[in-house]
Motif scaffolding. Structure first.
Motif, PDB file in Angstrom:
ATOM      1  N   ARG A   1       0.837  -1.201   0.000  1.00  0.00           N
ATOM      2  CA  ARG A   1       0.000   0.000   0.000  1.00  0.00           C
ATOM      3  C   ARG A   1       0.871   1.249   0.000  1.00  0.00           C
ATOM      4  NH1 ARG A   1      -4.197   1.023   4.772  1.00  0.00           N
ATOM      5  NH2 ARG A   1      -4.764  -1.093   4.234  1.00  0.00           N
ATOM      6  N   ARG A   2       1.890   1.265   0.838  1.00  0.00           N
ATOM      7  CA  ARG A   2       2.800   2.423   0.909  1.00  0.00           C
ATOM      8  C   ARG A   2       3.505   2.640  -0.428  1.00  0.00           C
ATOM      9  NH1 ARG A   2       0.454   4.791   4.739  1.00  0.00           N
ATOM     10  NH2 ARG A   2       0.530   3.772   6.718  1.00  0.00           N
ATOM     11  N   HIS A   3       3.911   1.553  -1.066  1.00  0.00           N
ATOM     12  CA  HIS A   3       4.572   1.659  -2.375  1.00  0.00           C
ATOM     13  C   HIS A   3       3.607   2.254  -3.405  1.00  0.00           C
ATOM     14  CE1 HIS A   3       7.298   0.753  -5.634  1.00  0.00           C
ATOM     15  NE2 HIS A   3       6.306   0.160  -6.271  1.00  0.00           N
ATOM     16  N   ALA A   4       2.368   1.801  -3.398  1.00  0.00           N
ATOM     17  CA  ALA A   4       1.359   2.318  -4.340  1.00  0.00           C
ATOM     18  C   ALA A   4       1.106   3.805  -4.083  1.00  0.00           C
ATOM     19  CB  ALA A   4       0.064   1.521  -4.206  1.00  0.00           C
ATOM     20  N   ILE A   5       1.056   4.208  -2.830  1.00  0.00           N
ATOM     21  CA  ILE A   5       0.837   5.611  -2.493  1.00  0.00           C
ATOM     22  C   ILE A   5       2.018   6.455  -2.969  1.00  0.00           C
ATOM     23  CG2 ILE A   5       0.709   7.245  -0.560  1.00  0.00           C
ATOM     24  CD1 ILE A   5      -1.055   5.106   0.857  1.00  0.00           C
ATOM     25  N   ALA A   6       3.215   5.963  -2.756  1.00  0.00           N
ATOM     26  CA  ALA A   6       4.403   6.693  -3.211  1.00  0.00           C
ATOM     27  C   ALA A   6       4.386   6.878  -4.726  1.00  0.00           C
ATOM     28  CB  ALA A   6       5.670   5.963  -2.767  1.00  0.00           C
TER      29      ALA A   6
ATOM     30  N   LEU B   1      -7.261   2.207   5.535  1.00  0.00           N
ATOM     31  CA  LEU B   1      -7.253   2.492   4.095  1.00  0.00           C
ATOM     32  C   LEU B   1      -7.932   3.833   3.827  1.00  0.00           C
ATOM     33  CD1 LEU B   1      -6.701   1.840   1.155  1.00  0.00           C
ATOM     34  CD2 LEU B   1      -8.858   0.564   1.132  1.00  0.00           C
ATOM     35  N   MET B   2      -9.046   4.092   4.508  1.00  0.00           N
ATOM     36  CA  MET B   2      -9.750   5.361   4.311  1.00  0.00           C
ATOM     37  C   MET B   2      -8.852   6.543   4.700  1.00  0.00           C
ATOM     38  SD  MET B   2     -12.678   4.436   3.082  1.00  0.00           S
ATOM     39  CE  MET B   2     -12.056   2.899   2.391  1.00  0.00           C
ATOM     40  N   LEU B   3      -8.104   6.392   5.781  1.00  0.00           N
ATOM     41  CA  LEU B   3      -7.179   7.437   6.218  1.00  0.00           C
ATOM     42  C   LEU B   3      -6.064   7.627   5.192  1.00  0.00           C
ATOM     43  CD1 LEU B   3      -6.297   9.479   8.332  1.00  0.00           C
ATOM     44  CD2 LEU B   3      -5.097   7.623   9.504  1.00  0.00           C
ATOM     45  N   ASP B   4      -5.515   6.527   4.693  1.00  0.00           N
ATOM     46  CA  ASP B   4      -4.469   6.620   3.669  1.00  0.00           C
ATOM     47  C   ASP B   4      -4.982   7.339   2.426  1.00  0.00           C
ATOM     48  OD1 ASP B   4      -2.554   5.369   5.218  1.00  0.00           O
ATOM     49  OD2 ASP B   4      -2.695   3.438   4.185  1.00  0.00           O
ATOM     50  N   LEU B   5      -6.203   7.036   2.006  1.00  0.00           N
ATOM     51  CA  LEU B   5      -6.767   7.691   0.827  1.00  0.00           C
ATOM     52  C   LEU B   5      -7.000   9.180   1.075  1.00  0.00           C
ATOM     53  CD1 LEU B   5      -9.257   4.929  -0.362  1.00  0.00           C
ATOM     54  CD2 LEU B   5      -7.094   5.594  -1.461  1.00  0.00           C
TER      55      LEU B   5
ATOM     56  N   GLU C   1     -18.772   6.549   2.543  1.00  0.00           N
ATOM     57  CA  GLU C   1     -19.758   7.544   2.976  1.00  0.00           C
ATOM     58  C   GLU C   1     -19.816   7.657   4.499  1.00  0.00           C
ATOM     59  OE1 GLU C   1     -23.271   6.271   0.924  1.00  0.00           O
ATOM     60  OE2 GLU C   1     -22.501   6.967  -1.005  1.00  0.00           O
ATOM     61  N   LEU C   2     -19.704   6.535   5.199  1.00  0.00           N
ATOM     62  CA  LEU C   2     -19.744   6.564   6.669  1.00  0.00           C
ATOM     63  C   LEU C   2     -18.609   7.388   7.259  1.00  0.00           C
ATOM     64  CD1 LEU C   2     -20.739   2.904   7.595  1.00  0.00           C
ATOM     65  CD2 LEU C   2     -22.055   4.974   8.061  1.00  0.00           C
ATOM     66  N   VAL C   3     -17.428   7.251   6.682  1.00  0.00           N
ATOM     67  CA  VAL C   3     -16.283   8.007   7.216  1.00  0.00           C
ATOM     68  C   VAL C   3     -16.170   9.393   6.599  1.00  0.00           C
ATOM     69  CG1 VAL C   3     -15.007   5.905   7.772  1.00  0.00           C
ATOM     70  CG2 VAL C   3     -14.587   7.055   5.591  1.00  0.00           C
ATOM     71  N   GLY C   4     -17.016   9.703   5.617  1.00  0.00           N
ATOM     72  CA  GLY C   4     -17.027  11.026   5.022  1.00  0.00           C
ATOM     73  C   GLY C   4     -15.958  11.269   3.976  1.00  0.00           C
ATOM     74  N   LEU C   5     -15.341  10.208   3.492  1.00  0.00           N
ATOM     75  CA  LEU C   5     -14.268  10.345   2.508  1.00  0.00           C
ATOM     76  C   LEU C   5     -14.765  11.012   1.229  1.00  0.00           C
ATOM     77  CD1 LEU C   5     -11.262   9.662   2.224  1.00  0.00           C
ATOM     78  CD2 LEU C   5     -11.946   7.520   1.142  1.00  0.00           C
ATOM     79  N   HIS C   6     -16.007  10.769   0.880  1.00  0.00           N
ATOM     80  CA  HIS C   6     -16.568  11.342  -0.347  1.00  0.00           C
ATOM     81  C   HIS C   6     -16.736  12.857  -0.267  1.00  0.00           C
ATOM     82  CE1 HIS C   6     -19.958  10.875   2.307  1.00  0.00           C
ATOM     83  NE2 HIS C   6     -20.768  11.493   1.462  1.00  0.00           N
ATOM     84  N   ARG C   7     -16.628  13.410   0.933  1.00  0.00           N
ATOM     85  CA  ARG C   7     -16.750  14.864   1.120  1.00  0.00           C
ATOM     86  C   ARG C   7     -15.396  15.563   1.224  1.00  0.00           C
ATOM     87  NH1 ARG C   7     -21.044  13.159   4.743  1.00  0.00           N
ATOM     88  NH2 ARG C   7     -19.576  13.358   6.452  1.00  0.00           N
TER      89      ARG C   7
END
Length: 86
Positions: free
Chosen positions: A6-11, A34-38, A66-72
């Protein structure tokens, strides 16, 4: 996906010359990390004038987004199946 992968993909995404599209069509499970990373990826991309696009999340993943509010979060767009509530 392991933390290291995941870290490699983010980099790699941070080095992108264009907006970043994350294909979520085959993702069946995700957690808050994952939601935090995104969210952090979107923030860093936004600082570079880029957007993060989450494409094709399964209904259960869309619900979590939607629950964590990532879409906002500024700089994130979600394209794909609606959640069971939406």
């Amino acid at each position: 996906m392991t933390q290291g992968r995941r870290r490699h993909a983010i980099a790699r995404a941070l080095g992108a010359e264009r907006d970043v599209v994350v294909d979520l069509r085959e993702l069946r499970f995700a957690d808050a990390s994952l939601m935090l990373d995104l969210a952090m990826l979107a923030r860093r991309l936004r600082g570079r004038g880029r957007q993060l696009r989450l494409s094709g999340p399964q209904p259960q993943i869309r619900t979590l987004i939607e629950l964590v509010g990532l879409h906002r979060v500024a700089g994130i767009s979600v394209v794909g199946p609606l959640s069971a509530t939406g």
